[in-house]
Scaffold this active site. Sequence first.
Site, PDB file in Angstrom:
ATOM      1  N   THR A   1       0.829  -1.212   0.000  1.00 50.25           N
ATOM      2  CA  THR A   1       0.000   0.000   0.000  1.00 50.25           C
ATOM      3  C   THR A   1       0.867   1.266   0.000  1.00 50.25           C
TER       4      THR A   1
ATOM      5  N   TRP B   1       0.992   2.515   6.000  1.00 50.90           N
ATOM      6  CA  TRP B   1       0.173   1.572   6.778  1.00 50.90           C
ATOM      7  C   TRP B   1       0.779   0.173   6.792  1.00 50.90           C
TER       8      TRP B   1
ATOM      9  N   THR C   1       2.200  -2.988   8.491  1.00 54.93           N
ATOM     10  CA  THR C   1       2.270  -3.713   9.767  1.00 54.93           C
ATOM     11  C   THR C   1       3.702  -4.207   9.998  1.00 54.93           C
TER      12      THR C   1
ATOM     13  N   ALA D   1      -3.137 -14.870   3.112  1.00 58.97           N
ATOM     14  CA  ALA D   1      -3.347 -14.169   4.387  1.00 58.97           C
ATOM     15  C   ALA D   1      -4.834 -13.905   4.602  1.00 58.97           C
ATOM     16  N   ARG D   2      -5.543 -13.591   3.538  1.00 57.10           N
ATOM     17  CA  ARG D   2      -6.990 -13.339   3.662  1.00 57.10           C
ATOM     18  C   ARG D   2      -7.699 -14.582   4.192  1.00 57.10           C
TER      19      ARG D   2
ATOM     20  N   GLU E   1      -6.096  -5.852   3.760  1.00 63.68           N
ATOM     21  CA  GLU E   1      -6.133  -7.075   2.932  1.00 63.68           C
ATOM     22  C   GLU E   1      -7.310  -7.052   1.966  1.00 63.68           C
TER      23      GLU E   1
HETATM   24  P1  TGC Z   1      -5.863  -6.959 -12.582  1.00 62.76           P
HETATM   25  O1  TGC Z   1      -5.150  -5.992 -13.482  1.00 62.76           O
HETATM   26  O2  TGC Z   1      -7.111  -7.582 -13.057  1.00 62.76           O
HETATM   27  O3  TGC Z   1      -4.858  -8.091 -12.103  1.00 62.76           O
HETATM   28  C1  TGC Z   1      -3.574  -7.830 -11.638  1.00 62.76           C
HETATM   29  C2  TGC Z   1      -2.974  -9.173 -11.307  1.00 62.76           C
HETATM   30  O4  TGC Z   1      -3.594  -9.694 -10.126  1.00 62.76           O
HETATM   31  C3  TGC Z   1      -4.265 -10.931 -10.435  1.00 62.76           C
HETATM   32  N1  TGC Z   1      -5.538 -10.878  -9.702  1.00 62.76           N
HETATM   33  C4  TGC Z   1      -5.842 -11.700  -8.711  1.00 62.76           C
HETATM   34  N2  TGC Z   1      -5.163 -12.711  -8.166  1.00 62.76           N
HETATM   35  C5  TGC Z   1      -5.749 -13.371  -7.156  1.00 62.76           C
HETATM   36  N3  TGC Z   1      -6.943 -13.003  -6.657  1.00 62.76           N
HETATM   37  C6  TGC Z   1      -7.665 -12.005  -7.168  1.00 62.76           C
HETATM   38  N4  TGC Z   1      -8.850 -11.712  -6.662  1.00 62.76           N
HETATM   39  C7  TGC Z   1      -7.117 -11.276  -8.252  1.00 62.76           C
HETATM   40  N5  TGC Z   1      -7.500 -10.221  -8.990  1.00 62.76           N
HETATM   41  C8  TGC Z   1      -6.521  -9.998  -9.870  1.00 62.76           C
HETATM   42  C9  TGC Z   1      -4.450 -10.950 -11.927  1.00 62.76           C
HETATM   43  O5  TGC Z   1      -4.494 -12.260 -12.415  1.00 62.76           O
HETATM   44  C10 TGC Z   1      -3.204 -10.225 -12.394  1.00 62.76           C
HETATM   45  O6  TGC Z   1      -2.117 -11.138 -12.333  1.00 62.76           O
HETATM   46  P2  TGC Z   1      -0.832 -10.918 -13.292  1.00 62.76           P
HETATM   47  O7  TGC Z   1       0.045 -12.082 -12.988  1.00 62.76           O
HETATM   48  O8  TGC Z   1      -1.360 -10.878 -14.676  1.00 62.76           O
HETATM   49  O9  TGC Z   1      -0.201  -9.624 -12.855  1.00 62.76           O
HETATM   50  O10 TGC Z   1      -6.124  -6.309 -11.185  1.00 62.76           O
HETATM   51  P3  TGC Z   1      -6.565  -4.874 -10.785  1.00 62.76           P
HETATM   52  O11 TGC Z   1      -5.394  -3.976 -10.756  1.00 62.76           O
HETATM   53  O12 TGC Z   1      -7.754  -4.463 -11.598  1.00 62.76           O
HETATM   54  O13 TGC Z   1      -6.990  -5.101  -9.246  1.00 62.76           O
HETATM   55  C11 TGC Z   1      -7.715  -6.147  -8.823  1.00 62.76           C
HETATM   56  C12 TGC Z   1      -8.015  -5.958  -7.317  1.00 62.76           C
HETATM   57  C13 TGC Z   1      -8.843  -4.714  -7.054  1.00 62.76           C
HETATM   58  C14 TGC Z   1      -8.830  -7.160  -6.921  1.00 62.76           C
HETATM   59  C15 TGC Z   1      -6.697  -5.881  -6.523  1.00 62.76           C
HETATM   60  O14 TGC Z   1      -6.024  -4.729  -6.804  1.00 62.76           O
HETATM   61  C16 TGC Z   1      -6.884  -5.949  -5.028  1.00 62.76           C
HETATM   62  O15 TGC Z   1      -6.951  -7.041  -4.480  1.00 62.76           O
HETATM   63  N6  TGC Z   1      -6.940  -4.798  -4.289  1.00 62.76           N
HETATM   64  C17 TGC Z   1      -6.950  -4.787  -2.838  1.00 62.76           C
HETATM   65  C18 TGC Z   1      -5.583  -4.389  -2.328  1.00 62.76           C
HETATM   66  C19 TGC Z   1      -5.228  -5.098  -1.061  1.00 62.76           C
HETATM   67  O16 TGC Z   1      -5.801  -6.079  -0.654  1.00 62.76           O
HETATM   68  N7  TGC Z   1      -4.197  -4.609  -0.398  1.00 62.76           N
HETATM   69  C20 TGC Z   1      -3.712  -5.241   0.784  1.00 62.76           C
HETATM   70  C21 TGC Z   1      -2.377  -4.677   1.179  1.00 62.76           C
HETATM   71  S1  TGC Z   1      -1.480  -5.730   2.302  1.00 62.76           S
HETATM   72  C22 TGC Z   1      -2.334  -5.620   3.715  1.00 62.76           C
HETATM   73  O17 TGC Z   1      -3.337  -5.035   3.831  1.00 62.76           O
HETATM   74  C23 TGC Z   1      -1.732  -6.350   4.869  1.00 62.76           C
HETATM   75  S2  TGC Z   1      -2.579  -6.047   6.331  1.00 62.76           S
HETATM   76  C24 TGC Z   1      -1.621  -6.781   7.516  1.00 62.76           C
HETATM   77  C25 TGC Z   1      -2.181  -8.073   7.992  1.00 62.76           C
HETATM   78  O18 TGC Z   1      -2.587  -8.892   7.183  1.00 62.76           O
HETATM   79  O19 TGC Z   1      -2.240  -8.308   9.180  1.00 62.76           O
HETATM   80  P1  FAD Z   2      -9.050   3.371  -0.235  1.00 62.63           P
HETATM   81  O1  FAD Z   2      -8.588   2.458  -1.301  1.00 62.63           O
HETATM   82  O2  FAD Z   2      -8.797   4.827  -0.413  1.00 62.63           O
HETATM   83  O3  FAD Z   2     -10.600   3.125   0.007  1.00 62.63           O
HETATM   84  C1  FAD Z   2     -11.418   4.021   0.784  1.00 62.63           C
HETATM   85  C2  FAD Z   2     -12.863   3.546   0.643  1.00 62.63           C
HETATM   86  O4  FAD Z   2     -13.251   3.560  -0.732  1.00 62.63           O
HETATM   87  C3  FAD Z   2     -13.070   2.120   1.135  1.00 62.63           C
HETATM   88  O5  FAD Z   2     -14.326   1.996   1.721  1.00 62.63           O
HETATM   89  C4  FAD Z   2     -13.026   1.309  -0.155  1.00 62.63           C
HETATM   90  O6  FAD Z   2     -13.765   0.102  -0.069  1.00 62.63           O
HETATM   91  C5  FAD Z   2     -13.687   2.277  -1.124  1.00 62.63           C
HETATM   92  N1  FAD Z   2     -13.313   1.987  -2.499  1.00 62.63           N
HETATM   93  C6  FAD Z   2     -12.089   2.065  -3.078  1.00 62.63           C
HETATM   94  N2  FAD Z   2     -12.163   1.722  -4.364  1.00 62.63           N
HETATM   95  C7  FAD Z   2     -13.454   1.392  -4.604  1.00 62.63           C
HETATM   96  C8  FAD Z   2     -14.163   0.937  -5.742  1.00 62.63           C
HETATM   97  N3  FAD Z   2     -13.575   0.719  -6.923  1.00 62.63           N
HETATM   98  N4  FAD Z   2     -15.485   0.691  -5.631  1.00 62.63           N
HETATM   99  C9  FAD Z   2     -16.122   0.870  -4.437  1.00 62.63           C
HETATM  100  N5  FAD Z   2     -15.511   1.312  -3.322  1.00 62.63           N
HETATM  101  C10 FAD Z   2     -14.177   1.562  -3.419  1.00 62.63           C
HETATM  102  N6  FAD Z   2      -0.959  -2.512   3.574  1.00 62.63           N
HETATM  103  C11 FAD Z   2       0.186  -3.163   3.239  1.00 62.63           C
HETATM  104  O7  FAD Z   2       0.617  -3.133   2.097  1.00 62.63           O
HETATM  105  N7  FAD Z   2       0.865  -3.868   4.185  1.00 62.63           N
HETATM  106  C12 FAD Z   2       0.485  -3.950   5.478  1.00 62.63           C
HETATM  107  O8  FAD Z   2       1.133  -4.610   6.303  1.00 62.63           O
HETATM  108  C13 FAD Z   2      -0.697  -3.241   5.866  1.00 62.63           C
HETATM  109  N8  FAD Z   2      -1.098  -3.218   7.164  1.00 62.63           N
HETATM  110  C14 FAD Z   2      -2.145  -2.411   7.534  1.00 62.63           C
HETATM  111  C15 FAD Z   2      -2.418  -2.249   8.899  1.00 62.63           C
HETATM  112  C16 FAD Z   2      -3.446  -1.388   9.288  1.00 62.63           C
HETATM  113  C17 FAD Z   2      -3.668  -1.147  10.752  1.00 62.63           C
HETATM  114  C18 FAD Z   2      -4.257  -0.746   8.313  1.00 62.63           C
HETATM  115  C19 FAD Z   2      -5.396   0.129   8.725  1.00 62.63           C
HETATM  116  C20 FAD Z   2      -3.984  -0.909   6.970  1.00 62.63           C
HETATM  117  C21 FAD Z   2      -2.903  -1.732   6.560  1.00 62.63           C
HETATM  118  N9  FAD Z   2      -2.533  -1.837   5.214  1.00 62.63           N
HETATM  119  C22 FAD Z   2      -1.413  -2.518   4.856  1.00 62.63           C
HETATM  120  C23 FAD Z   2      -3.228  -1.033   4.209  1.00 62.63           C
HETATM  121  C24 FAD Z   2      -4.543  -1.621   3.742  1.00 62.63           C
HETATM  122  O9  FAD Z   2      -4.357  -2.735   2.944  1.00 62.63           O
HETATM  123  C25 FAD Z   2      -5.305  -0.513   2.995  1.00 62.63           C
HETATM  124  O10 FAD Z   2      -5.719   0.419   3.965  1.00 62.63           O
HETATM  125  C26 FAD Z   2      -6.497  -1.071   2.218  1.00 62.63           C
HETATM  126  O11 FAD Z   2      -6.069  -1.838   1.125  1.00 62.63           O
HETATM  127  C27 FAD Z   2      -7.435   0.064   1.718  1.00 62.63           C
HETATM  128  O12 FAD Z   2      -6.736   1.066   1.117  1.00 62.63           O
HETATM  129  P2  FAD Z   2      -6.983   2.617   1.556  1.00 62.63           P
HETATM  130  O13 FAD Z   2      -6.889   2.688   3.031  1.00 62.63           O
HETATM  131  O14 FAD Z   2      -6.060   3.453   0.752  1.00 62.63           O
HETATM  132  O15 FAD Z   2      -8.475   2.910   1.184  1.00 62.63           O
END
Ligand code: TGC
Ligand code: FAD
Length: 386
Positions: free
Chosen positions: A133, A163, A165, A243-244, A365
């Site tokens: 992120t 953000w 962790t 992780a999810r 996530e």
């Molecule tokens: P798109 O251009 O369609 O695809 C990009 C690449 O991603 C693959 N892909 C997926 N793979 C697995 N599951 C899915 N649901 C997938 N959706 C897409 C796709 O095959 C492609 O692969 P490649 O090899 O061709 O590059 O994707 P997009 O850019 O339109 O985005 C899709 C979207 C919105 C689902 C993706 O960006 C997303 O999952 N966004 C959420 C971001 C997120 O989860 N961030 C988390 C950050 S880490 C964190 O929060 C850790 S918290 C700490 C803790 O866990 O305790």
């Molecule tokens: P945004 O993407 O700005 O979203 C804001 C709001 O808009 C949300 O309600 C979202 O659902 C909505 N939204 C966004 N796009 C759309 C759409 N297309 N359609 C409808 N609604 C939409 N990230 C890491 O990489 N590594 C980590 O270890 C990690 N740890 C974290 C720990 C904590 C305590 C927190 C709070 C966050 C952590 N994150 C980490 C970041 C986390 O993954 C992001 O906060 C998360 O992916 C959402 O991104 P954002 O906060 O920028 O929200």
Amino acid sequence: MKPPTVTHDLYELDQDWNDEQRAVMLQIRKFVDQEILPTINEEHNNEVLRKDLIPKIGQLGILEMLAEGSLDPVTYGIVCRELERGSSALRSIVSVQGSLVIGCIRDFASAEQKATWLTKLGTMEAIGCFGLTEPDFGSNPAGMITRAEKTSSGFVLNGSKCWITNGTQAHVAIVWAKLDGVVKGFLVPTNTPGFTAQSIKGKWSFRTSDTGMLFLSNVEVPESALMPGAKSLGAAIKTLNNARYGICWGVAGAARGCFEEARQYVIDRVQFDGKPLASHQLIQNKLAWMAAEITNMELMSKRLGELKAAGRVKPYQVSLAKMNNCRKAIEVARVCRELMGANGIHSEYHIGRRMVDLETVLTYEGTEHIHSLIVGENLTGIPAYS
Ligand code: TGC
Ligand code: FAD
């Protein structure tokens, strides 16, 4: 009054576990009861990060099993559920270290990278973090600004991550950066010149967790820092899906914790004509609703675990449970809070802390919206992200 015959495990899920799974469940439950619950609310109130927990988490042996690849998905799920009964922030330490860092290295790193990091990460001698992120790119990591440029000896990295962790505690960061426009994964020791981390203070959720900003200013890394298997954003998202999965189980544990506390409270607390709160129909209705939701969360998670063990799990299946379970866990926490009246807002009880921590879990996530869009795309064939 008859003593209650069941608590929340109405479908006897915990009776299905094999001996090893049951032993792990009891081990983590004891750890949470002895090491976490007695002091966590005070730490939450004072925004304290307990560094002494790190080696103790290592000693549980769970991360070593993940590093070796010897922990089956359902057992890992039970671990997440039991840890998050104590604290979402605690489960997060294990999710980041285990699924996001160890898992990513196992799936995408070179043999040399694995040899350097996996053993140390398994014992928690080394801490890892996962930097995807950015300040302006959360739900849409594909837009990231962080860049890698090729040099004669390796790469130079520039950008920032937000953000993260364990960001200020980590010895190694997985940094996702664009190289010639394509997202790649780099293993960056955090003592590399130009790498700095800063703690994010003032959170009202995850107050016992280290959340940091990472800054990369001309960080020079050798060619060997690039994870050869992490060829695109898909590698990061594949890692996230593991992780999810743990989160799906984890939040069921948080909901269980709230439920156990509230159920006992309404049995003990007397109002109106000397009768316990639990004798009223409205209260029993809420308990029954929560028992159904917790059972649903656990059944979804267990089914995912079975699909994962069989190598059949699909991303949208994980998204369905992440979306459902996080929302339902928060709703359960809120209902429990309500059932406990004024005491429900006090840190003598754990419900308030669990409730605010779940707000983070709903967001990270992949937010609830993003997971509903992933499910929606698979139901309709139409991507609706932009
Ligand atoms: P798109 O251009 O369609 O695809 C990009 C690449 O991603 C693959 N892909 C997926 N793979 C697995 N599951 C899915 N649901 C997938 N959706 C897409 C796709 O095959 C492609 O692969 P490649 O090899 O061709 O590059 O994707 P997009 O850019 O339109 O985005 C899709 C979207 C919105 C689902 C993706 O960006 C997303 O999952 N966004 C959420 C971001 C997120 O989860 N961030 C988390 C950050 S880490 C964190 O929060 C850790 S918290 C700490 C803790 O866990 O305790
Ligand atoms: P945004 O993407 O700005 O979203 C804001 C709001 O808009 C949300 O309600 C979202 O659902 C909505 N939204 C966004 N796009 C759309 C759409 N297309 N359609 C409808 N609604 C939409 N990230 C890491 O990489 N590594 C980590 O270890 C990690 N740890 C974290 C720990 C904590 C305590 C927190 C709070 C966050 C952590 N994150 C980490 C970041 C986390 O993954 C992001 O906060 C998360 O992916 C959402 O991104 P954002 O906060 O920028 O929200």
